[in-house]
Design an enzyme around this catalytic site. Structure first.
Site, PDB file in Angstrom:
ATOM      1  CB  ALA A   5      -0.778  -0.115   1.107  1.00 51.13           C
ATOM      2  N   GLY A   6       0.207   2.505  -0.471  1.00 49.38           N
ATOM      3  CA  GLY A   6       1.115   3.506  -0.450  1.00 49.38           C
ATOM      4  C   GLY A   6       1.447   4.273  -2.018  1.00 49.38           C
ATOM      5  CG  LEU A   7       2.815   2.920  -6.405  1.00 48.04           C
ATOM      6  CD1 LEU A   7       4.329   3.826  -6.193  1.00 48.04           C
ATOM      7  CD2 LEU A   7       3.623   2.006  -7.148  1.00 48.04           C
ATOM      8  CG  ASN A  47       6.048   8.186   4.196  1.00 42.56           C
ATOM      9  OD1 ASN A  47       4.770   8.627   4.415  1.00 42.56           O
ATOM     10  ND2 ASN A  47       6.026   7.086   4.365  1.00 42.56           N
ATOM     11  NE  ARG A  48       7.289  16.568   6.840  1.00 41.80           N
ATOM     12  CZ  ARG A  48       8.692  16.857   6.855  1.00 41.80           C
ATOM     13  NH1 ARG A  48       9.524  15.938   7.266  1.00 41.80           N
ATOM     14  NH2 ARG A  48       9.045  17.860   6.182  1.00 41.80           N
ATOM     15  CG  MET A  49       3.186  10.377   1.793  1.00 40.62           C
ATOM     16  SD  MET A  49       3.764  11.695   0.744  1.00 40.62           S
ATOM     17  CE  MET A  49       2.625  11.699  -0.368  1.00 40.62           C
ATOM     18  CB  SER A  54       0.727   5.364   9.136  1.00 40.38           C
ATOM     19  OG  SER A  54       1.192   6.596   8.858  1.00 40.38           O
ATOM     20  CE  LYS A  64       2.524  -1.829   5.873  1.00 47.06           C
ATOM     21  NZ  LYS A  64       2.440  -1.453   4.462  1.00 47.06           N
ATOM     22  CB  THR A 115       7.693   3.670   7.345  1.00 46.50           C
ATOM     23  OG1 THR A 115       6.848   4.254   8.111  1.00 46.50           O
ATOM     24  CG2 THR A 115       7.618   3.394   6.020  1.00 46.50           C
TER      25      THR A 115
END
Length: 335
Positions: A59-61, A108-110, A172, A214, A244
């Protein structure tokens, strides 16, 4: 070809390059320029599903399910989209995505930027993809942590009919207090609520959609043992290890080492494998593990299978190696 493309892409802002790459991939796919490949190279059973091979996209892309068909042409055994939340949200302020090429890492800190579950469902309905599709669900940033279950339940209910499996993202580091949901009582309460809803939805829709959770790589053995106990007790269908890391000590004095966010790629490799091994020891084969984190070459995927994973997922490695990484992993797993 990808090494040349990477040089150009790495000259761009990381987030702009991300969108440009996906748009370019989609265009190439629509023009019929992606060679059709047989992805049934190493069939495996995962959470009751038949995968053509054990190499998946993490996931994430594709956060909104906009590129499912194009990504499905790259040879993956399964694809996971998201993380998606009940309502659209912009995520954290930019810049929020950074490459660390010296360490083959990405920070990343989306912040779960996405268009919301309803838009994702519409995108899935337009897709022609017939493979195994996972939907990764999360909570909106404005939702208090004590009400987090409400957001997950909304997403579960809306995603259920459209997913092959659903992943509960509680790891996350970019949504305030989210990782607190990995702890004992909070984890039990959340997963029990979701399992109860899953049973209701299975009855309504006449199909069983597996639920995975997850977890983070920043866990000690006691926490891992606790999580293993909970997921076995509530009879989760699978577990994904890992997300991450917030530990950037591996970057040393690199200028980006002070950036907030989760670090992925090669720097998370050892941490992720440690969690995978401990988790496998405590799970006792009661449910399958999907290994993700630091797969930068084919042999890394084989390592995760040896450590106890049934399947693997890649993401950051794709940024550094391109789609060839998928074939490299499949080749290593065939040996």
């Amino acid at each position: 070809m990808y090494p040349l493309a990477r040089r150009i892409l790495f000259a761009l802002d990381a987030e702009k390059a991300h969108h440009f790459t996906l748009d370019a991939l989609y265009t190439v796919y629509k023009l019929g320029l992606i060679p059709v490949t047989d992805n049934r190279t190493k069939p495996v059973k995962l959470m009751g599903m038949d995968l053509p091979n054990p190499v998946g996209l993490a996931a994430g892309l594709d956060k909104n399910g906009e590129y499912i068909d194009a990504l499905g042409a790259l040879g993956f055994g399964f694809i996971e989209i998201g993380t998606v939340t009940p309502n659209p949200q912009p995520g954290n302020p930019q810049p929020r995505l950074f490459r660390v090429p010296e360490h083959q890492g990405i920070i990343n800190r989306m912040g779960f930027n996405n268009h919301g579950i309803d838009t994702m469902i519409r995108n899935i309905e337009k897709s022609k993809f017939s493979g195994v599709l996972g939907i990764n669900i999360g909570k909106n940033a404005v939702t208090p942590i004590e009400n987090a279950a409400d957001d997950y339940l909304i997403c579960l209910e809306k995603a259920y009919a459209h997913a092959s499996y659903i992943t509960v993202n509680i790891s996350s580091p970019n949504t305030k207090n989210l990782r607190a949901l990995q702890g004992g009582d909070e984890l039990s309460a959340l997963l029990e609520a979701l399992k109860n809803k899953q049973a209701q939805l299975a009855s309504v829709h006449g199909k069983y959609v597996p639920l995975a959770v997850k977890i983070a790589p920043d866990l000690d053995e006691a926490q891992i043992e606790d999580i293993a106990h909970v997921v076995k007790s509530v009879e989760m269908d699978g577990i994904i290890a890992t997300n991450t890391t917030i530990d950037k000590s591996s970057l040393g004095s690199h200028p980006l080492a002070g950036e907030q966010g989760g670090l992925s790629g090669l720097p998370v490799h050892e941490k992720s494998n440690r969690v995978l091994k401990l988790l496998a020891d405590h799970i006792d084969g009661k449910l399958p593990i999907i290994g993700v984190g630091g797969i930068m070459e084919g042999e890394d995927s084989a390592d995760k299978i040896r450590l106890g994973a049934t399947a693997v997922q890649v993401y950051s490695g794709l940024i550094y190696k391109g789609p060839a990484l998928v074939k490299e992993c499949l080749k290593a797993l065939a040996r």
